[in-house]
Design an enzyme around this catalytic site. Structure first.
Site, PDB file in Angstrom:
ATOM      1  N   TYR A 142       0.826  -1.212   0.000  1.00  0.00           N
ATOM      2  CA  TYR A 142       0.000   0.000   0.000  1.00  0.00           C
ATOM      3  C   TYR A 142       0.861   1.264   0.000  1.00  0.00           C
ATOM      4  CZ  TYR A 142      -4.693  -1.907   0.843  1.00  0.00           C
ATOM      5  OH  TYR A 142      -5.902  -2.514   0.729  1.00  0.00           O
ATOM      6  N   LYS A 190       3.190 -15.323   2.776  1.00  0.00           N
ATOM      7  CA  LYS A 190       3.423 -16.057   1.530  1.00  0.00           C
ATOM      8  C   LYS A 190       4.928 -16.271   1.440  1.00  0.00           C
ATOM      9  CE  LYS A 190       1.890 -17.745  -2.457  1.00  0.00           C
ATOM     10  NZ  LYS A 190       1.028 -18.948  -2.539  1.00  0.00           N
ATOM     11  N   ASP A 222      -2.880 -18.265   0.753  1.00  0.00           N
ATOM     12  CA  ASP A 222      -3.861 -18.982  -0.080  1.00  0.00           C
ATOM     13  C   ASP A 222      -4.551 -20.062   0.749  1.00  0.00           C
ATOM     14  OD1 ASP A 222      -1.352 -20.222   0.026  1.00  0.00           O
ATOM     15  OD2 ASP A 222      -1.385 -20.905  -2.056  1.00  0.00           O
ATOM     16  N   ASP A 246      -6.428  -6.969   4.159  1.00  0.00           N
ATOM     17  CA  ASP A 246      -7.559  -6.315   3.490  1.00  0.00           C
ATOM     18  C   ASP A 246      -8.451  -7.374   2.845  1.00  0.00           C
ATOM     19  OD1 ASP A 246      -9.086  -4.198   2.317  1.00  0.00           O
ATOM     20  OD2 ASP A 246      -8.064  -4.603   0.413  1.00  0.00           O
ATOM     21  N   ASP A 250     -12.404  -8.975   4.212  1.00  0.00           N
ATOM     22  CA  ASP A 250     -13.646  -8.926   3.418  1.00  0.00           C
ATOM     23  C   ASP A 250     -14.224 -10.337   3.318  1.00  0.00           C
ATOM     24  OD1 ASP A 250     -13.629  -6.163   2.776  1.00  0.00           O
ATOM     25  OD2 ASP A 250     -14.386  -6.616   0.759  1.00  0.00           O
TER      26      ASP A 250
HETATM   27  C1  IPM Z   1     -10.424  -0.988   3.880  1.00  0.00           C
HETATM   28  C2  IPM Z   1     -10.632  -0.401   2.515  1.00  0.00           C
HETATM   29  C3  IPM Z   1      -9.439   0.461   2.162  1.00  0.00           C
HETATM   30  C4  IPM Z   1      -8.211  -0.415   2.138  1.00  0.00           C
HETATM   31  C5  IPM Z   1      -9.570   1.242   0.832  1.00  0.00           C
HETATM   32  C6  IPM Z   1     -10.827   2.083   0.782  1.00  0.00           C
HETATM   33  C7  IPM Z   1      -8.358   2.069   0.544  1.00  0.00           C
HETATM   34  O1  IPM Z   1     -10.841  -1.406   1.579  1.00  0.00           O
HETATM   35  O2  IPM Z   1     -10.320  -0.208   4.847  1.00  0.00           O
HETATM   36  O3  IPM Z   1     -10.384  -2.211   4.008  1.00  0.00           O
HETATM   37  O4  IPM Z   1      -7.923  -1.069   1.132  1.00  0.00           O
HETATM   38  O5  IPM Z   1      -7.520  -0.472   3.150  1.00  0.00           O
HETATM   39 MN    MN Z   2     -10.941  -3.407   2.401  1.00  0.00          MN
END
Ligand code: IPM
Ligand code: MN
Length: 356
Positions: A142, A190, A222, A246, A250
């Site tokens: 990042y 990884k 993975d 990240d 999700d």
């Molecule tokens: C999160 C979001 C952010 C990230 C984006 C919006 C930059 O997806 O906070 O998880 O990737 O960190």
């Molecule tokens: Mn995110």
């Protein structure tokens, strides 16, 4: 206690969900005799529109002078289809994380019994799953440099960079955290491919002798993505680098039944930030339909992490749980039943805490 809170609603559904969290914080403060003061500030697309900068210096000053930051969401589709846009709302979030030194992002994944059937996974796999994902937040791909394009525009590059120091501080935090829970730590990397991952593993291994009560396992990312779906209950504390964290969080969020439920705390050097893990959901902006629970639960984390006010956090969590059990939920959780609006869900939680 006196609580000075910076409020950064941001874009899309940000303002609506943050409103609910503030209502809930107000009633908790009234009940537990705290004084709370809010200072609003701009971030994201709305900050670009008003100032040209997604994280203006004035916003940073307000964050630095506050005890905690309540954050909504950022992102606006008008920037997404313009790969040449010079400034993007997400840069505001990244710059905030960097300038506040928020190197640890805590994303608890807890399941609500009354929602286990909403999960895409079988109920018996989900019921009782409870783990903490700790995502490194200010390093890795990042922020690594160089990043960019070749002169002819036909080659692009990002760099994944980690120092031993950065890895050690996040791993230490994870070891300590595991010590306060079920004493199991999964370190996700990884290392079979990436040099940064090999440094992660080496650094974590060097810490092991200091935490002999913790059971440590190393897992390739993975494999971790697969294990999360196959048996989420096996995890207690998971720690990983920025990008893996990240993606895995999700994925982990749907285990609970809705992305609209997961809160987070970002902590580090300066003021901590509390925000839902979901995005700005622009399609729902202004419609009063978005699920406010992830933000309300982030407010619970704010009481606990920024002020060590455990009872206050627990009161919010209980109210959220009851609202789900009573089916006072937004459309993402309504399953053909009545869908309540964002503010109705907030009002119900406020009333529950008031009457308790
Ligand atoms: C999160 C979001 C952010 C990230 C984006 C919006 C930059 O997806 O906070 O998880 O990737 O960190
Ligand atoms: Mn995110």
């Amino acid at each position: 206690m006196k609580l000075n809170i910076a409020v950064l609603p941001g874009d899309g559904i940000g303002p609506e969900i943050v409103d609910q969290a503030q209502k809930v914080m107000n009633v908790v403060c009234a009940k537990f005799n705290h004084e709370v003061a809010y200072t609003n500030a701009l971030v994201g697309a709305i900050a670009i529109d008003k100032t040209g900068d997604p994280y203006p210096e004035a916003t940073h000053e307000i964050c630095m002078q506050s005890d905690a930051v309540l954050f909504g969401a950022i992102g606006d589709p008008k920037f997404d289809n313009d790969p040449k846009a010079k400034v993007r709302p997400e840069q505001g979030l990244l710059r905030m994380r960097q300038k506040l030194g928020l190197y640890a992002n805590l994303r608890p994944v807890t399941t609500f019994k009354s929602l286990a059937h909403k999960s895409p996974l079988k109920t018996e796999l989900v019921d009782g799953a409870d783990f903490m994902c700790i995502r490194e937040l200010t390093g890795g791909i990042y922020f690594g440099r160089p990043q960019g394009r070749s002169e002819d525009g036909n080659t692009a590059y990002d760099s994944c960079v980690y120092t031993r120091e950065e890895i050690e501080r996040i791993c230490r935090l994870a070891f300590e955290y595991a010590g306060k829970r079920r004493k199991k730590l999964t370190i996700v990397d990884k290392a079979n491919v990436l040099a940064t991952s090999r440094l992660w593993r080496e650094t974590a291994q060097a810490l092991e002798p200091e935490y002999t009560d913790i059971e440590v396992e190393y897992m390739f990312v993975d494999n971790a993505a697969m294990q999360l779906i196959q048996g989420p209950k096996r995890f207690d504390v998971m720690v990983t680098e920025n990008m893996f964290g990240d993606i895995l969080t999700d994925e982990a969020s749907v285990i609970t039944g809705s992305l609209g439920l997961l809160p987070s705390a970002s902590i580090g050097v300066h003021t901590s930030v509390f925000e839902p893990i979901h995005g700005s959901y622009p399609q729902a902006a202004g419609k009063n339909i978005a699920n406010p629970l992830a933000t309300v639960l982030s407010a619970a984390m704010l009481f606990e992490y920024a002020f060590d006010l455990k009872e206050e956090g627990a009161a919010i969590r209980e109210a959220v749980e009851k609202s789900i059990e009573a089916h006072i939920v937004t459309e993402d959780l309504a399953e053909g039943g009545k869908a309540y609006s964002t503010s109705e869900v907030g009002d119900w939680i406020v009333r529950y805490i008031q009457q308790k």
